[in-house]
Design an enzyme around this catalytic site. Structure first.
Site, mmCIF file in Angstrom:
data_model
loop_
_atom_site.group_PDB
_atom_site.id
_atom_site.type_symbol
_atom_site.label_atom_id
_atom_site.label_comp_id
_atom_site.label_asym_id
_atom_site.label_seq_id
_atom_site.Cartn_x
_atom_site.Cartn_y
_atom_site.Cartn_z
ATOM 1 N N LYS A 36 0.412 3.908 -0.424
ATOM 2 C CA LYS A 36 -0.519 5.627 0.687
ATOM 3 C C LYS A 36 -0.315 6.481 -1.072
ATOM 4 O O LYS A 36 -0.350 6.660 -2.129
ATOM 5 C CB LYS A 36 -0.086 5.638 1.780
ATOM 6 C CG LYS A 36 -0.234 4.680 2.645
ATOM 7 C CD LYS A 36 0.065 4.444 4.055
ATOM 8 C CE LYS A 36 -0.081 3.485 4.778
ATOM 9 N NZ LYS A 36 0.025 3.332 6.170
ATOM 10 N N ASN A 38 0.851 -1.120 -0.117
ATOM 11 C CA ASN A 38 0.183 0.076 0.070
ATOM 12 C C ASN A 38 0.757 1.346 0.165
ATOM 13 O O ASN A 38 1.852 1.998 1.194
ATOM 14 C CB ASN A 38 -1.138 0.047 1.460
ATOM 15 C CG ASN A 38 -2.016 1.437 1.753
ATOM 16 O OD1 ASN A 38 -1.935 1.587 0.486
ATOM 17 N ND2 ASN A 38 -2.524 1.259 2.201
ATOM 18 N N SER A 94 3.711 -2.522 10.094
ATOM 19 C CA SER A 94 5.230 -2.314 10.607
ATOM 20 C C SER A 94 5.955 -3.785 10.151
ATOM 21 O O SER A 94 6.792 -4.027 10.653
ATOM 22 C CB SER A 94 5.920 -1.457 11.629
ATOM 23 O OG SER A 94 5.041 -0.109 11.729
ATOM 24 N N GLY A 112 3.101 2.349 10.752
ATOM 25 C CA GLY A 112 3.478 3.456 10.299
ATOM 26 C C GLY A 112 4.308 4.422 12.174
ATOM 27 O O GLY A 112 5.227 4.602 12.060
ATOM 28 N N HIS A 149 -9.545 0.936 5.471
ATOM 29 C CA HIS A 149 -7.972 1.183 5.990
ATOM 30 C C HIS A 149 -8.703 2.471 7.258
ATOM 31 O O HIS A 149 -9.152 3.649 6.822
ATOM 32 C CB HIS A 149 -6.802 1.878 4.779
ATOM 33 C CG HIS A 149 -5.208 1.720 5.326
ATOM 34 N ND1 HIS A 149 -5.145 3.156 6.034
ATOM 35 C CD2 HIS A 149 -4.646 0.885 5.039
ATOM 36 C CE1 HIS A 149 -3.406 2.268 6.320
ATOM 37 N NE2 HIS A 149 -3.225 1.522 5.878
ATOM 38 N N GLU A 199 -6.651 4.905 8.155
ATOM 39 C CA GLU A 199 -6.194 6.409 7.702
ATOM 40 C C GLU A 199 -8.098 6.936 6.900
ATOM 41 O O GLU A 199 -8.020 8.159 7.184
ATOM 42 C CB GLU A 199 -5.432 6.835 6.723
ATOM 43 C CG GLU A 199 -3.466 5.994 7.441
ATOM 44 C CD GLU A 199 -3.209 5.515 6.752
ATOM 45 O OE1 GLU A 199 -2.573 5.184 6.044
ATOM 46 O OE2 GLU A 199 -1.961 4.695 7.296
ATOM 47 N N GLU A 202 -4.830 -4.403 10.478
ATOM 48 C CA GLU A 202 -4.301 -3.784 10.955
ATOM 49 C C GLU A 202 -3.698 -3.134 12.384
ATOM 50 O O GLU A 202 -4.975 -1.948 11.990
ATOM 51 C CB GLU A 202 -3.856 -2.858 9.714
ATOM 52 C CG GLU A 202 -3.609 -3.968 8.369
ATOM 53 C CD GLU A 202 -3.054 -2.452 7.164
ATOM 54 O OE1 GLU A 202 -1.813 -2.709 6.702
ATOM 55 O OE2 GLU A 202 -3.752 -1.891 7.014
HETATM 56 P P1 13P Z 1 3.753 0.439 7.382
HETATM 57 O O1 13P Z 1 3.788 -0.861 6.968
HETATM 58 O O2 13P Z 1 4.153 1.242 7.491
HETATM 59 O O3 13P Z 1 3.628 0.244 9.214
HETATM 60 O O4 13P Z 1 1.851 0.683 7.087
HETATM 61 C C1 13P Z 1 0.904 -0.334 7.438
HETATM 62 C C2 13P Z 1 -0.388 -0.282 6.773
HETATM 63 O O5 13P Z 1 -0.935 0.977 7.018
HETATM 64 C C3 13P Z 1 -0.363 -0.686 5.389
HETATM 65 O O6 13P Z 1 -1.821 -1.169 4.498
#
Ligand code: 13P
Length: 249
Positions: free
Chosen positions: A11, A9, A212, A172, A94, A96, A166
Site C-alpha cells: 500500500k 501489498n 488480516s 486492516g 483493491h 481501497e 478480500e
Molecule cells: P491487511 O492484511 O492489512 O488486512 O490488508 C489486506 C489487504 O488489503 C491486502 O491487499
C-alpha cells in the site's frame, strides 16, 4: 495444478530507504514452500525493488495502473511503463481503490483488458462490505463484481488472472474471515467461474484470501482446499512475519 501465491501489498507505505531496508530483510529469508512470492511496493520504488530482487524468488508487482496506453492522464501509470521496468503483474480492483478513488467494475474491466493486452498478469481483488454480509448478500455482491469486471473475457485470458477475495470488513481491522467463511466464499467463486467457463478453467485459477492474514492464522486459512494463498497487507511490512506466512502452506 493451480499455483500457490503469497503477495505482499505494501500500500502507501515505505519510502526509498525503508523499501531498501525491507528488501534486504526479505532477501535474508528462506522459502520452504513452493508458493510464488510477490511484493507490491509503491510506484516510486518499483524500479529500485525490481533491481534489488532480480534473480531472486521474489517478484515485484504493481498496486495499480491506468487503462490507457499513454496520454493526458496526469499522475497515472500505464501497463507499458510497468512492463518497461520489468513489472509483469498488477493488482487491480483493491477495495481501497474502489472506495477512495471511485473505481467501478466498468473501469476495472478496462484496466483488466489493458493489462492482459500487454501480456501482464492481473491479481483481481473484490469483496463485500460488512453491511452486505450482515444482510446475507455477500455472494450476490462478490458474484456481480466478478461478472461485471471479468466475464467479458475469453477462457484463455484466465491463464493470466489471479483472484483475490478480500472482504472489506477484514482489511486492516484485525478481524479475519474464519477459515470456513473464506472456504465457503472461495468455493462459491470457483463455482461461479465453472458455471461460465467450465471446471477445467475454474480449477486452474488461483484464488487468494486477503484481510488480516497473520503468521498466527495463515496456516489454517491456507489449509482450506479452495484457498490458494494470500494477499497480505500489514503483515507484509515485516520480513519475518511475511515469510512466516509464505511458509505456512
Ligand atoms: P491487511 O492484511 O492489512 O488486512 O490488508 C489486506 C489487504 O488489503 C491486502 O491487499
Amino acid at each position: 495444478m493451480r499455483k500457490q501465491i503469497v503477495a505482499g501489498n505494501w500500500k502507501m507505505n515505505n519510502d526509498l530507504a525503508q523499501t531498501e531496508a525491507l528488501i534486504s530483510a526479505l532477501k535474508n529469508q528462506t522459502k520452504t514452500t513452493d508458493a510464488e512470492v510477490m511484493i507490491a511496493p509503491t510506484a516510486t520504488n518499483l524500479w529500485q525493488a525490481y533491481n534489488a530482487l532480480k534473480g531472486t524468488q521474489i517478484e515485484v508487482i504493481a498496486q495499480n495502473m491506468h487503462f490507457a496506453e499513454n496520454g493526458a492522464y496526469t499522475g497515472e501509470i500505464s501497463a507499458s511503463m510497468l512492463k518497461s521496468i520489468g513489472v509483469n503483474t498488477v493488482i487491480l480492483g483493491h477495495s481501497e481503490r474502489r472506495e477512495y478513488f471511485n473505481e467501478t467494475d466498468e473501469l476495472l474491466a478496462k484496466k483488466v483488458d489493458a493489462a492482459l493486452a500487454k501480456g501482464m498478469r492481473v491479481i483481481f481483488c473484490f469483496g463485500e462490505e460488512l453491511a452486505d454480509r450482515k444482510a446475507g448478500k455477500e455472494e450476490a455482491v462478490v458474484g456481480s463484481q466478478i461478472k461485471n469486471a471479468l466475464f467479458h473475457l475469453n477462457a484463455a485470458a484466465f491463464q493470466n488472472i489471479v483472484l483475490a477475495y478480500e472482504p472489506v470488513w477484514a482489511i486492516g481491522t484485525g478481524e479475519t474471515a474464519s477459515p470456513e467463511q473464506a472456504q465457503d466464499m472461495h468455493a462459491f467463486i470457483r463455482a461461479t467461474l465453472a458455471d461460465k467457463y467450465g471446471n477445467d478453467i475454474a480449477d486452474e485459477v488461483s484464488i487468494l484470501y486477503g484481510g488480516s492474514v497473520k503468521p498466527a492464522n495463515a496456516e489454517e486459512i491456507f489449509s482450506k482446499p479452495d484457498v490458494d494463498g494470500g494477499l497480505i497487507g500489514g503483515a507484509a511490512l515485516n520480513a519475518d512475519d511475511f515469510f512466516a506466512i509464505v511458509n505456512a502452506f
